[in-house]
Design an enzyme around this catalytic site. Structure first.
Site, PDB file in Angstrom:
ATOM      1  N   HIS A 147     -16.674 -17.566 -11.264  1.00  0.00           N
ATOM      2  CA  HIS A 147     -17.476 -16.404 -10.827  1.00  0.00           C
ATOM      3  C   HIS A 147     -16.736 -15.569  -9.781  1.00  0.00           C
ATOM      4  CE1 HIS A 147     -20.959 -18.567 -12.534  1.00  0.00           C
ATOM      5  NE2 HIS A 147     -20.573 -19.613 -11.831  1.00  0.00           N
TER       6      HIS A 147
HETATM    7  C1  BDR Z   1     -22.221 -17.976  -7.373  1.00  0.00           C
HETATM    8  O1  BDR Z   1     -22.943 -19.044  -6.762  1.00  0.00           O
HETATM    9  C2  BDR Z   1     -22.076 -19.894  -6.082  1.00  0.00           C
HETATM   10  O2  BDR Z   1     -22.398 -21.236  -6.288  1.00  0.00           O
HETATM   11  C3  BDR Z   1     -20.688 -19.563  -6.540  1.00  0.00           C
HETATM   12  O3  BDR Z   1     -19.768 -19.748  -5.488  1.00  0.00           O
HETATM   13  C4  BDR Z   1     -20.772 -18.116  -6.947  1.00  0.00           C
HETATM   14  O4  BDR Z   1     -20.518 -17.245  -5.871  1.00  0.00           O
HETATM   15  C5  BDR Z   1     -22.441 -18.056  -8.868  1.00  0.00           C
HETATM   16  O5  BDR Z   1     -23.790 -17.914  -9.157  1.00  0.00           O
END
Ligand code: BDR
Ligand code: CA
Length: 312
Positions: free
Chosen positions: A239
């Protein structure tokens, strides 16, 4: 070269985004702000410093920000990121100090000194940004751009929730902060689950093998980080590196400009990011939301940067 301030909650994929930034000549990291999210803020701040120190970087200041969302208690994701927040990667505790100034004051100071020049990259809950924008209302207008990881916009078949069936983790964690930030008037590029849940952007066990034998410390740390996820699930989502990558090669992504409503409060739809049809849209500003990604070119970019000898 863009000047960037990172605001993050490391977190496995935040740490990978930090490595990507340090390896990328297109960006110059001015500071790293930390926020509670994947883990408590003391841990996310220590993790940012553990990664910097491992990479031999001692001249990027790290600040500590909000310990909890504006209106809700913190619900961390250590079950997902490991009890150290970094997949038990074995890095020692940091020796680098944390700055005494808060993240919002430090951010405001840097941005005000270089109006129009700094891009803010937020890959955690948006609490620090909301606090900064409330204290310094001129700040959104002084940014070159705000790029953030957050939301699920229903623009692809992957654009559904990960924290709940409907909401993405960062926005769900602090929807009140997200509402302030998305309505701030900053020039916002939001990258959400619509693209980061696309399996073509995920690392798998063959990528892990390549990283493990990679020639650089960054590749070897990336291997330790992603291994935690790949051992449990068979793949690792990227992500936060995707968000950073939008500053490295904008031809990797498509964006659409839309008005978005953030559902605040604590109901079943907490943290939903709803694209408003034109007839329902009001005075909200348009934001740019990622609607497609070239997954294989993104992975090539990510891996090639991990294998690159020098830091940026
Ligand atoms: C986001 O949530 C976090 O757990 C990850 O680091 C990312 O930024 C994804 O939904
Ligand atoms: Ca994150």
């Amino acid at each position: 070269m863009r000047k960037v301030i990172l605001d993050m909650d490391p977190g496995i994929d935040d740490a990978l985004a930090l490595l990507l930034a340090l390896k990328s000549p297109e960006v110059q990291v001015l500071s790293v702000g930390t926020v509670a999210g994947n883990a408590p803020v003391e841990m996310t701040s220590a993790n940012a410093r553990r990664v910097l120190e491992y990479m031999g970087v001692t001249n990027i200041p790290v600040t500590m920000g909000a310990a909890k969302p504006l209106n809700h208690p913190l619900v961390d994701a250590q079950n997902h990121h490991g009890s150290d927040g970094l997949g038990q990667c074995g890095l020692p505790p940091p020796r680098l100090p944390v700055q005494s100034m808060s993240t919002w004051d430090f951010m405001a100071q840097l941005i005000s000194a270089k109006p129009g020049e700094i891009t803010l990259v937020a890959t955690g809950p948006l609490t620090n940004l909301a606090l900064a924008f409330e204290r310094y209302p001129q700040l959104p207008g002084l940014l070159a751009r705000l790029v953030l990881m957050g939301g699920a916009y229903g623009l692809t078949s992957y654009g559904k929730g990960n924290r709940t069936a409907y909401a993405e983790f960062n926005i769900w964690q602090d929807p009140e902060a997200a509402n302030i930030v998305l309505n701030s008037g900053a020039d916002i590029y939001a990258l959400g689950l619509d693209i980061s849940m696309d399996p073509r952007t995920h690392l798998n066990s063959s990528h892990l093998e390549q990283l493990r034998v990679g020639p650089t410390p960054a590749a070897r740390l990336a291997a330790q980080l992603v291994e935690f996820d790949i051992r449990r699930r068979g793949y690792c989502e990227l992500h936060d590196p995707l968000t950073l990558a939008s500053l490295l090669d904008d031809s990797l992504f498509d964006f659409v400009s839309v008005k978005v409503e953030v559902i605040v409060g604590n109901g079943w739809d907490r943290g939903v990011t709803r694209v408003l049809p034109p007839e329902q849209a009001g005075e909200q500003p348009l934001i740019h939301v990622a609607s497609a990604v070239d997954g294989s070119r993104f992975l090539e970019l990510f891996l090639s940067r991990m294998f690159k000898e020098q830091n940026a």
